[in-house]
Scaffold this motif. Sequence first.
Motif, PDB file in Angstrom:
ATOM      1  N   GLY A   1       9.250   9.028   3.280  1.00  0.00           N
ATOM      2  CA  GLY A   1       9.862   7.889   2.615  1.00  0.00           C
ATOM      3  C   GLY A   1       9.582   7.934   1.131  1.00  0.00           C
ATOM      4  N   HIS A   2      10.149   6.982   0.411  1.00  0.00           N
ATOM      5  CA  HIS A   2       9.964   6.937  -1.040  1.00  0.00           C
ATOM      6  C   HIS A   2       8.534   6.521  -1.382  1.00  0.00           C
ATOM      7  CE1 HIS A   2      10.654   5.731  -5.256  1.00  0.00           C
ATOM      8  NE2 HIS A   2      11.632   6.640  -5.202  1.00  0.00           N
TER       9      HIS A   2
ATOM     10  N   SER B   1       5.717   1.364   1.776  1.00  0.00           N
ATOM     11  CA  SER B   1       4.366   1.246   2.327  1.00  0.00           C
ATOM     12  C   SER B   1       4.006   2.431   3.221  1.00  0.00           C
ATOM     13  CB  SER B   1       4.234  -0.039   3.136  1.00  0.00           C
ATOM     14  OG  SER B   1       4.283  -1.170   2.293  1.00  0.00           O
ATOM     15  N   ILE B   2       2.752   2.823   3.134  1.00  0.00           N
ATOM     16  CA  ILE B   2       2.203   3.852   4.006  1.00  0.00           C
ATOM     17  C   ILE B   2       1.965   3.230   5.383  1.00  0.00           C
ATOM     18  CG2 ILE B   2       0.209   5.355   4.395  1.00  0.00           C
ATOM     19  CD1 ILE B   2      -0.182   5.306   1.305  1.00  0.00           C
ATOM     20  N   SER B   3       2.342   3.940   6.431  1.00  0.00           N
ATOM     21  CA  SER B   3       2.097   3.456   7.790  1.00  0.00           C
ATOM     22  C   SER B   3       2.037   4.652   8.729  1.00  0.00           C
ATOM     23  CB  SER B   3       3.208   2.507   8.236  1.00  0.00           C
ATOM     24  OG  SER B   3       4.417   3.220   8.454  1.00  0.00           O
ATOM     25  N   PRO B   4       1.403   4.500   9.897  1.00  0.00           N
ATOM     26  CA  PRO B   4       1.380   5.603  10.870  1.00  0.00           C
ATOM     27  C   PRO B   4       2.782   6.034  11.287  1.00  0.00           C
ATOM     28  CG  PRO B   4      -0.254   3.952  11.444  1.00  0.00           C
ATOM     29  CD  PRO B   4       0.567   3.371  10.324  1.00  0.00           C
TER      30      PRO B   4
ATOM     31  N   LEU C   1      -4.107   9.965   9.677  1.00  0.00           N
ATOM     32  CA  LEU C   1      -3.487  10.684   8.558  1.00  0.00           C
ATOM     33  C   LEU C   1      -2.947   9.680   7.537  1.00  0.00           C
ATOM     34  CD1 LEU C   1      -1.575  13.614  10.319  1.00  0.00           C
ATOM     35  CD2 LEU C   1      -3.782  13.672   9.137  1.00  0.00           C
ATOM     36  N   ALA C   2      -2.522   8.517   8.012  1.00  0.00           N
ATOM     37  CA  ALA C   2      -2.100   7.463   7.089  1.00  0.00           C
ATOM     38  C   ALA C   2      -3.281   6.967   6.267  1.00  0.00           C
ATOM     39  CB  ALA C   2      -1.465   6.311   7.872  1.00  0.00           C
TER      40      ALA C   2
ATOM     41  N   ARG D   1       0.844  -1.191   0.000  1.00  0.00           N
ATOM     42  CA  ARG D   1       0.000   0.000   0.000  1.00  0.00           C
ATOM     43  C   ARG D   1       0.883   1.247   0.000  1.00  0.00           C
ATOM     44  NH1 ARG D   1      -5.148  -1.385   4.007  1.00  0.00           N
ATOM     45  NH2 ARG D   1      -5.588  -3.451   3.129  1.00  0.00           N
ATOM     46  N   SER D   2       1.570   1.441  -1.079  1.00  0.00           N
ATOM     47  CA  SER D   2       2.453   2.596  -1.241  1.00  0.00           C
ATOM     48  C   SER D   2       1.722   3.702  -1.984  1.00  0.00           C
ATOM     49  CB  SER D   2       3.700   2.193  -2.023  1.00  0.00           C
ATOM     50  OG  SER D   2       3.344   1.801  -3.348  1.00  0.00           O
TER      51      SER D   2
END
Length: 759
Positions: free
Chosen positions: A604-605, A609-612, A576-577, A330-331
């Motif tokens: 991050g790039h 992955s998206i994370s809190p 927000l994530a 989930r990027s």
Amino acid sequence: MGLTNQESGGLPGLQSAFQEPYRGETHKLLIETLNKYSQPSGYGPSHRPYNLSLSVIQSSGMGKSRMVHEAAHSVFTIPINIREEFGPVLKSYPPPDEEFRHYFQEHDTKSDLRLQAEYAIILGVLFTKAAELLEKPIFEHKTGTALASEWANYLNEGQTSTEVGTNRKKFLDSVVDRARQLQSAELGVPRQNEKEAQRKLHLLIPWMQDSCRKFIKAISSDDGRAEDVKCIVYFDDAHQLTEPVSPNNARRYSPHHNFGTVLSELAYSPVFFIFLSTSSHPPEFNPFPASHPSVRVAQGLRLSPPFTELPFDIFVDKVFENLESQKKNRSLENVGQTGVMAGFGRGLWYVYHKNWLEQKELPVISFARDKLIAEGNEAEVFHSLIAALGIRIGIIFDIILQASRTMESKLVESHMRVVYAIPEHREFMHAGSPSEPILAEAAARHLNDPSNGSTIEIQGPEILAQAREKGLLAKGEHGELCGRLLVTIAHDIALRQKHSLPKEFLPDPYFHRPVHVLDFLKALFAKQFETVILDAHSVTAKADVPDLKTAFANAYIFFSHFALAKNSEMLSAPNLAVALLRGMALQAEDNEGSIDAIIPVHMGHPTESISPESTSAINLQFRNRKEADPCRVFRPITVPDEEMPVISIIFELGARKIGEAGLVTITEEIPRNSCSSGNKLHWDDHHYEIVAYGCISETFAAIPSAVQPHYQSVLVARTIVEDFPRAGNDKSLRAFENLKPFFDGLQEPVIRAEQLESE
């Protein structure tokens, strides 16, 4: 209301929305609502229904037709579609029942009594013909949901993208044929004597009621509760019933009001009538009791408030399941693909895109733009533009004013704005633009259209200024609207500087993609402040904390639109994530203190992955005041992790510092407890706070000098004197002031203390 599309747009894509397995339980909620409204809720007139009818009012593509289509497999349902003819280019789905539509047309020359008689006739015939049809062997011994499902399948048999089912057509056409025969025999020519029309109506009503009783007996069973609704009759695309009339001695009311009068005679029958429409004009589908023509309503009988709660986000789980099955994380890069974007919002986007992958006709983003701009209707250019801008920055209209209510209704009817709620009194509605990435991308394309050479930095402030002049904007929102517009413009400029705007947009998103934080800041602020911002130290200016450009060297924003956060919990890093997954920024509620809006930041790039844990924020505070008082942003509201770098921008839109050098400043403030805290971090140690003064091109690169006056016209509150049309005439102005709209201390005669004492 059904769906429309250009012939080249692929009607099979619209039809597939009805063939896709139904997701959610909105159809059950509708049935529960009908059962509730069909029964008296207590004693007295206000607890008894005037008639058993309900308007389902919602934006196009929200699933109104699909909902009742699904409900038809649980409750016996007679579907009728009276959509107007769109011509050879535009097609629609579900297809209309043409003969029924014709029956309701050409009502202009008919009196109210004549229309009521015609409606009583066609309803009586409808019940009679349905009861006769139920004698067929295929319906024998079937009751309840089994009968409802068998009946629905029978009517749907042979339906195509352009024609209703063969059995349905035969049935409904026979109803209209017989109704016309009775109409001619019983009523004669339309301009019949009113007393005779009244006499005929008094005879037709008992006949209609008797026909309904026999029909109910044919479908009744011991299944379910005795008091539940036994049949639904729905009219799809029913807004033609609300066409305005020219009042005269014989005609005062719309077809819809006259229909409601006839339906009131069936109020004690378990048949509920539903009208589906995008039209939300209060005098028609939302009549409030005081304006209703029926004496019984005026005396207090209950009208059912419109149903608006249609399904939303029903394919979110599906799109993330698809990502997992393809072994994709989930990027930002992956959630910015059309297939994922289509899972958010109304279900139409996902189903249409799924069909496009097979048919390769009109891509879903292009389809969404056609829907947004009402197929390019030139008479509604401003409506299309304010709808597009509203989707991106969250425009709220002033519901107190009639002009705003009319605009809101129009945007719901033709430009994809969503109805949230219509209060019990039905005098206005609450509507808005919830988070729909596909629609936001379509709106961004409309506001940055290379074919007309205009971009959002030119069109955006012009639209707001026009809306303000028309009195459409909610009070207290002007500064925040300008602020959200500025950061949205900066987002688009940063994208265009990295990726050239294509002359013809491709199926993949252009605006719904990651933007480097530093590129965004450079696009927002004037060139002269680039070094000031990039070299900025944190608030506490600790020596071991990197400057802004280093802290955010690998950080990205990802938003194409704003959505409203209900509470402070939505502003925290974990949520927000979630906002990053949808590609949205957040507008804070009014009581959130120092923060008015938040742009989530991915640290991050874009392939990570998206994370809190990797989510930060750009906090936004909007102030529209002439004198800028010192104020701070309390960063722990959004990102309490003191080690995570956070940016806050305070927009002092109404103020201007002396000298251009002071238009953008960096906050440096050493907290009192920093000396005694040892190695413990303070929340401002990695907090970068920027203060910008004025809503002018000298401060913001996002404001071309040519449109600067538009911002000023939005931000500056108009006074009563400015709205007085003859303020330039001294005599008129003195006469105006003599009405005492205010008291001027420079003009009022001074009363000395000795004068008061002498009196």
